[in-house]
Motif scaffolding. Structure first.
Motif, mmCIF file in Angstrom:
data_model
loop_
_atom_site.group_PDB
_atom_site.id
_atom_site.type_symbol
_atom_site.label_atom_id
_atom_site.label_comp_id
_atom_site.label_asym_id
_atom_site.label_seq_id
_atom_site.Cartn_x
_atom_site.Cartn_y
_atom_site.Cartn_z
ATOM 1 N N LEU A 259 0.856 -1.189 0.000
ATOM 2 C CA LEU A 259 0.000 0.000 0.000
ATOM 3 C C LEU A 259 0.893 1.241 0.000
ATOM 4 O O LEU A 259 1.704 1.427 0.904
ATOM 5 C CB LEU A 259 -0.907 0.012 1.229
ATOM 6 N N LEU A 260 0.730 2.075 -1.020
ATOM 7 C CA LEU A 260 1.473 3.326 -1.135
ATOM 8 C C LEU A 260 0.610 4.447 -0.581
ATOM 9 O O LEU A 260 -0.511 4.674 -1.052
ATOM 10 C CB LEU A 260 1.832 3.595 -2.596
ATOM 11 N N VAL A 261 1.141 5.155 0.410
ATOM 12 C CA VAL A 261 0.372 6.181 1.114
ATOM 13 C C VAL A 261 1.072 7.528 0.951
ATOM 14 O O VAL A 261 2.154 7.739 1.504
ATOM 15 C CB VAL A 261 0.242 5.846 2.618
ATOM 16 N N PRO A 262 0.496 8.464 0.196
ATOM 17 C CA PRO A 262 1.111 9.787 0.054
ATOM 18 C C PRO A 262 0.850 10.671 1.269
ATOM 19 O O PRO A 262 -0.119 10.471 2.002
ATOM 20 C CB PRO A 262 0.438 10.356 -1.201
ATOM 21 N N LYS A 263 1.724 11.651 1.463
ATOM 22 C CA LYS A 263 1.601 12.624 2.548
ATOM 23 C C LYS A 263 1.443 11.924 3.889
ATOM 24 O O LYS A 263 0.507 12.183 4.652
ATOM 25 C CB LYS A 263 0.432 13.571 2.292
ATOM 26 N N ALA A 264 2.376 11.032 4.198
ATOM 27 C CA ALA A 264 2.292 10.220 5.405
ATOM 28 C C ALA A 264 3.474 10.506 6.318
ATOM 29 O O ALA A 264 4.556 10.878 5.871
ATOM 30 C CB ALA A 264 2.260 8.733 5.046
ATOM 31 N N ASP A 265 3.239 10.335 7.627
ATOM 32 C CA ASP A 265 4.318 10.316 8.605
ATOM 33 C C ASP A 265 4.185 9.018 9.399
ATOM 34 O O ASP A 265 3.300 8.196 9.127
ATOM 35 C CB ASP A 265 4.269 11.540 9.518
#
Length: 350
Positions: A259-265
Motif C-alpha cells: 500500500l502506497l500512502v502519500p503525505k504520510a508520517d
C-alpha cells in the motif's frame, strides 16, 4: 539510442507517428521538390508544409510522450492537404485519399478518424460536383471513388477498432492483477518511481506498507485454493474500505500486498495499518469462523535512495511483525547510514 527501440516497441502510437514521419520525409519530400521545380507552387507548398508539420509532430511526441495531440494535429493537416492536392491535381491527387484513410484510423481514435475522413471525402466530392471535370471526369468516376473510399474506410475502421481493443486488453493484463483487480508488481514499480520523483521535486513524503496474510497457506491447504482466492479478494475489499482515494494498493505476489500512502508520517502510517488490521480481523473470516489476520510492516520514503531499498526495508519490518507473533504492525524509520538488504530467514508465509 538505448531508449529508442524500447520506446518504439512499448508505444504503438509513437511507433506509427514515427513511421509516418519517416515516410513523409522519404515519400513526400521528392514530390514537394518536383512540384516546386515545375512551378506548381500551391501543391509544392502543401507538400512542404506536410513534411515540416509531420517532423514537428514527431519531435513533440518524442519529447513529451503525448501521442494524442500530434495524431489529431496530423489528421487535420493531412485531411486539409488531401483536399488541396485533389482540388489542384484532379484525379492524380485522389490517390492520397487512401493513404489518409489508413493514417487516420491508426493514429486517432475511431470516431475522430471517421469524422476527419468523411469530412475530407465530402469536401472533395462537393468541390468536384461544383467544378465539373476539374477533379472527376464524370459522375460515374466520382461514385466509384466514393464507394472505394467508403469500403476502405470500413475495413480500416474495423481493423483499427479491433487493434485498439486488443491493445487495451493487453495493457490491462500487463498492469492489473487478474484475481483482485488491483495493480500488479509492474504497476507498483512504476508508481513507486513516480512517488520518488514527486518527493524530490515537491518535498512530499510517502509511506509504504507491506501487508501479508497470516497462515494463508493453511487456508489453501485446508479449504482449497478457491476459498483462498476469495479470501484474497475480500481482503482487498477490506483494505480499500479503509484507504483514502489517493492511496494505491498493489499485489506484490501470493498473499503479499503493498500500500502506497502519500503525505504520510510515522503516526499516520501506523494508524492506517492498525485500522486495516482491525477491519480485516473483524470482517474477514475463514469458513470455520476463525478470523483472518495480517502482519504489516511499514517504512517512510525519507532516507531511501531507490525504490528497491525502500520496499526491502518495509518488507523487513513486515517479517519483524511476523516474528513478533503475527497480526502485528512494525513501522520504523530508516536508521542513518544503514544499508537496506533483503532479509533471509524462516518462511513466515504459513
Amino acid at each position: 539510442m538505448r531508449t529508442f527501440w524500447p520506446r518504439l516497441k512499448d508505444d504503438f502510437q509513437l511507433s506509427i507517428i514515427t513511421l509516418v514521419g519517416l515516410l513523409a520525409v522519404v515519400g513526400v519530400s521528392p514530390y514537394a521538390v518536383f512540384r516546386l521545380g515545375e512551378g506548381s507552387w500551391l501543391v509544392g507548398a502543401t507538400d512542404t508544409f506536410l513534411v515540416v508539420s509531420t517532423l514537428l509532430a514527431v519531435v513533440y511526441a518524442w519529447r513529451t510522450g503525448d501521442t494524442i495531440r500530434p495524431g489529431q494535429f496530423l489528421a487535420l493537416i493531412y485531411s486539409t492537404g488531401a483536399f488541396l492536392v485533389s482540388a489542384k491535381l484532379g484525379a492524380n491527387g485522389l490517390f492520397w485519399m487512401y493513404v489518409l484513410i489508413l493514417f487516420n484510423f491508426f493514429v486517432v481514435p475511431p470516431l475522430q478518424s471517421l469524422i476527419a475522413t468523411m469530412s475530407t471525402l465530402v469536401a472533395i466530392c462537393v468541390y468536384g460536383w461544383l467544378h465539373p471535370e476539374r477533379v472527376f471526369e464524370s459522375h460515374y468516376q466520382m461514385a466509384s471513388f466514393v464507394v472505394t473510399c467508403l469500403l476502405s474506410g470500413l475495413f480500416a475502421f474495423v481493423f483499427a477498432h479491433r487493434a485498439r481493443v486488443q491493445r487495451r486488453l493487453l495493457a490491462r493484463q500487463a498492469t492489473i492483477d487478474p484475481l483482485t483487480g488491483i495493480g500488479n508488481r509492474r504497476t507498483m514499480d512504476a508508481e513507486l518511481d513516480i512517488a520518488m520523483a514527486d518527493s524530490k521535486r515537491y518535498g512530499i513524503d510517502f509511506g509504504l506498507l507491506v501487508l501479508d496474510l497470516d497462515y494463508f497457506k493453511q487456508i489453501n491447504d485446508r479449504f482449497g485454493h478457491g476459498i483462498g482466492d476469495q479470501v484474497l479478494v475480500d481482503f482487498v475489499d477490506c483494505v480499500r474500505e479503509v484507504c483514502r482515494p489517493s492511496d494505491r494498493l498493489f499485489r506484490l505476489g501470493g498473499e503479499e500486498f503493498v500500500l502506497l500512502v502519500p503525505k504520510a508520517d510515522l503516526n499516520s502510517l501506523k494508524a492506517i495499518a492498525e485500522h486495516i488490521q482491525q477491519r480485516v480481523r473483524t470482517q474477514l473470516l475463514r469458513p470455520d469462523g476463525a478470523p483472518v489476520t495480517a502482519s504489516i510492516g511499514g517504512s517512510l520514503l525519507r532516507g531511501h535512495a531507490d525504490r528497491d531499498g525502500w520496499l526491502k526495508h518495509a518488507d523487513e519490518c513486515m517479517y519483524d511483525a511476523k516474528r513478533a507473533g503475527r497480526d502485528q504492525t512494525v513501522i520504523r524509520p530508516l536508521a542513518p547510514n544503514r544499508a537496506v538488504a533483503a532479509t533471509e530467514g524462516p518462511d513466515y508465509h504459513q
